[in-house]
Scaffold this motif. Structure first.
Motif, PDB file in Angstrom:
ATOM      1  N   GLY A  98       0.795  -1.321  -0.301  1.00  0.00           N
ATOM      2  CA  GLY A  98      -0.243  -0.787  -0.063  1.00  0.00           C
ATOM      3  C   GLY A  98       1.078   1.026   0.088  1.00  0.00           C
ATOM      4  N   ASN A  99       1.801   0.811   0.269  1.00  0.00           N
ATOM      5  CA  ASN A  99       2.628   2.362   0.035  1.00  0.00           C
ATOM      6  C   ASN A  99       3.386   2.403  -0.546  1.00  0.00           C
ATOM      7  N   ARG A 100       3.330   2.044  -1.893  1.00  0.00           N
ATOM      8  CA  ARG A 100       4.155   1.980  -3.273  1.00  0.00           C
ATOM      9  C   ARG A 100       3.386   3.119  -3.875  1.00  0.00           C
ATOM     10  N   ALA A 101       3.904   3.478  -4.988  1.00  0.00           N
ATOM     11  CA  ALA A 101       3.354   4.072  -5.441  1.00  0.00           C
ATOM     12  C   ALA A 101       2.220   3.429  -6.676  1.00  0.00           C
ATOM     13  N   LYS A 102       1.058   4.354  -8.066  1.00  0.00           N
ATOM     14  CA  LYS A 102       1.057   3.300  -8.805  1.00  0.00           C
ATOM     15  C   LYS A 102       1.553   3.150  -9.913  1.00  0.00           C
ATOM     16  N   ALA A 103       2.188   3.544 -10.034  1.00  0.00           N
ATOM     17  CA  ALA A 103       3.097   3.575 -11.048  1.00  0.00           C
ATOM     18  C   ALA A 103       3.825   2.215 -11.030  1.00  0.00           C
ATOM     19  N   GLN A 104       4.308   2.340  -9.679  1.00  0.00           N
ATOM     20  CA  GLN A 104       5.417   1.174  -9.471  1.00  0.00           C
ATOM     21  C   GLN A 104       4.462  -0.487  -9.328  1.00  0.00           C
ATOM     22  N   ALA A 105       2.974  -0.094  -8.676  1.00  0.00           N
ATOM     23  CA  ALA A 105       2.540  -0.893  -8.364  1.00  0.00           C
ATOM     24  C   ALA A 105       1.957  -1.715  -9.890  1.00  0.00           C
ATOM     25  N   LEU A 106       2.239  -0.833 -11.023  1.00  0.00           N
ATOM     26  CA  LEU A 106       1.714  -1.060 -12.270  1.00  0.00           C
ATOM     27  C   LEU A 106       2.545  -1.923 -12.717  1.00  0.00           C
ATOM     28  N   GLY A 107       3.874  -1.359 -12.609  1.00  0.00           N
ATOM     29  CA  GLY A 107       4.992  -2.002 -13.357  1.00  0.00           C
ATOM     30  C   GLY A 107       4.921  -3.673 -12.909  1.00  0.00           C
ATOM     31  N   ARG A 108       5.005  -3.819 -11.699  1.00  0.00           N
ATOM     32  CA  ARG A 108       5.117  -5.042 -10.644  1.00  0.00           C
ATOM     33  C   ARG A 108       3.753  -5.757 -11.901  1.00  0.00           C
ATOM     34  N   TRP A 109       2.594  -5.764 -11.625  1.00  0.00           N
ATOM     35  CA  TRP A 109       1.797  -6.042 -12.076  1.00  0.00           C
ATOM     36  C   TRP A 109       2.062  -6.698 -13.823  1.00  0.00           C
ATOM     37  N   GLU A 110       2.545  -5.724 -14.782  1.00  0.00           N
ATOM     38  CA  GLU A 110       2.797  -6.100 -16.049  1.00  0.00           C
ATOM     39  C   GLU A 110       3.651  -6.933 -16.126  1.00  0.00           C
ATOM     40  N   SER A 111       4.834  -6.877 -15.566  1.00  0.00           N
ATOM     41  CA  SER A 111       5.564  -7.738 -15.903  1.00  0.00           C
ATOM     42  C   SER A 111       5.139  -9.377 -14.768  1.00  0.00           C
ATOM     43  N   GLN A 112       4.094  -9.042 -14.105  1.00  0.00           N
ATOM     44  CA  GLN A 112       4.284 -10.306 -13.818  1.00  0.00           C
ATOM     45  C   GLN A 112       4.761 -10.852 -11.991  1.00  0.00           C
ATOM     46  N   ARG A 113       5.366 -10.136 -12.256  1.00  0.00           N
ATOM     47  CA  ARG A 113       6.208 -10.129 -11.144  1.00  0.00           C
ATOM     48  C   ARG A 113       5.157 -10.988  -9.530  1.00  0.00           C
ATOM     49  N   TYR A 114       4.343  -9.750  -9.892  1.00  0.00           N
ATOM     50  CA  TYR A 114       2.918 -10.940  -8.583  1.00  0.00           C
ATOM     51  C   TYR A 114       2.779 -12.150  -8.139  1.00  0.00           C
ATOM     52  N   LEU A 115       3.343 -12.484  -9.809  1.00  0.00           N
ATOM     53  CA  LEU A 115       3.231 -13.736  -9.941  1.00  0.00           C
ATOM     54  C   LEU A 115       4.314 -14.631  -9.229  1.00  0.00           C
ATOM     55  N   GLN A 116       5.260 -13.766  -9.209  1.00  0.00           N
ATOM     56  CA  GLN A 116       6.719 -14.666  -8.562  1.00  0.00           C
ATOM     57  C   GLN A 116       7.121 -14.589  -7.516  1.00  0.00           C
TER      58      GLN A 116
END
Length: 410
Positions: free
Chosen positions: A80-98
């Motif tokens: 929740g402390n991450r910026a939206k752009a950073q959070a979106l980048g993690r989702w687009e790069s699929q790091r949220y799955l790893q």
């Protein structure tokens, strides 16, 4: 009245009484079997509803336990402390799955015997933080779906948890139920955990459910559409051509009837309502137990009993007819001959016999009146039994048709 005549009349009436008893017993066996099938169907439908309710509640309790684990709540709070752009980048790069959190969720899925097709959680804004599977959307919260976000996300945040409706989930590509729980860290809302409860567990319950011979259970919504069915009837799920909204068992007060179902021909259909204030009740589901009529009414044991008793009755009737022939050779006229002929016709199955000499006095009149009462009862039982038999014979199954075709070719 001569001794020989009395003896013959006694034997003839005994045979006729046997016929009446057989007809009564056959009709009684059919009714008893129908009632047994109805009770078994009702019990099986209730057992299925109870098993599904328990499994859903167990799944919800399991998810609530996960929501208290620090690997989940702590990660959601940090995200929740991450910026939206950073959070979106993690989702687009699929790091949220790893991430480690995603691996932890996959471990939870394994521990739950893969009853959940997808598990993921968001931060307090609704952004996806970690997941076992790729999600179709990054933002589940109010920014993407104003004013309060996705329904499951909104309700979980407002009420602490939420169990959704059975629906097709694009992410997991299965019919499923969303179960979501709010996440808190030090009493502050930090996100929502969502698990997609797949229907495989419920299908296993339906596949194992049997009712009588060849019966099965389907779950129906309030509009009469099948929402869940055993594997061999999967084509019926959501199929508008197979809705049961017109079935008397579904719409009537009795809760059971004999009628044609869209996928199984003439069957005994029994409706069972779930207990009040359960999830299944809130979902508006009803259990319909369907047993093919030819298998519901006459199991093998009943057929064997009827065959055995019928053979004995035919033997008794045959003896009476032989005696009737002997008697008629010696007595060709008079009231006894006419009464004898009436008995013989009744013994041959003629239910329309008119018994003569009922107004005669003495033993002959009393005997004629008694015989008239017996034939009336026989006529009633015979008509009722014939109706039940026609119901059974009108039901045709593919297996029976195949057997009949084989016999014709032979």
């Amino acid at each position: 009245m001569k001794l020989r005549t009395r003896a013959w009349l006694t034997l003839s009436l005994l045979a006729l009484t046997t016929m009446t008893a057989v007809a009564s017993l056959g009709y009684g066996l059919l009714n008893a079997q129908m009632e047994r099938a109805r009770v078994a169907a009702s019990d099986q439908g209730q057992a299925v509803l109870n098993a599904i309710e328990l499994d859903i509640q167990r799944a919800a309790s399991e998810i609530k336990t996960w929501s208290a684990v620090s690997d989940v709540t702590g990660t959601a709070a940090d995200a929740g402390n991450r910026a939206k752009a950073q959070a979106l980048g993690r989702w687009e790069s699929q790091r949220y799955l790893q991430s480690d959190a995603a691996k932890f969720l996959r471990d939870l899925s394994l521990l739950s015997e893969r009853r959940f097709k997808e598990i993921f959680f968001t931060d307090a804004r609704g952004y996806v933080v970690a997941s076992t599977n790729p999600t179709s959307d990054f933002d589940q919260g109010p920014e993407e779906d104003p004013p309060m976000g996705e329904i499951w996300w909104r309700d979980a945040r407002a009420n602490g948890w939420n169990i959704g409706e059975l629906e097709y989930d694009q992410s997991s590509t299965f019919y499923s139920i969303d179960i979501s729980v709010s996440l808190t860290d030090e009493k502050s809302f930090v996100g929502v955990l969502k698990a997609v409860y797949g229907t495989s567990a419920m299908l296993a319950i339906l596949d194992q459910a049997t009712a009588g011979h060849g019966g099965h259970v389907v779950l129906v919504d309030g509009e009469g559409k099948i929402v869940l069915a055993p594997s061999h009837l999967s084509a019926a799920v959501g199929n508008e051509a197979m809705q049961v909204s017109q079935l008397k068992a579904f719409t009537g007060d009795a809760g059971h009837s004999i009628e044609s179902v869209p996928w199984g021909g003439r069957s005994l259909v029994t409706r069972v309502q779930p207990a009040s204030r359960t999830y299944v009740d809130q979902a508006g589901w009803t259990a319909l137990t369907v047993i093919p009529l030819d298998q519901a009414l006459l199991p093998a044991s009943a057929r064997q009993q009827l065959g055995f008793i019928g053979a004995g009755a035919l033997t008794a009737i045959l003896v009476a007819l032989v005696l009737a022939g002997l008697h008629l050779n010696h007595h060709s006229s008079g009231p006894i001959t006419e009464l004898t002929q009436a008995v013989a016709r009744a013994a041959r199955g003629r239910a329309d016999v008119t018994v003569p000499h009922q107004d005669a006095g003495g033993e002959l009149g009393a005997l004629a009146q008694w015989l008239a009462r017996v034939t009336t009862r026989l006529r009633k039982y015979d008509a009722a039994y014939a109706r039940q038999r026609r119901r059974v014979q009108a039901t045709r199954s593919p297996a029976n048709d195949a057997i009949a075709a084989t016999r014709r070719r032979a």
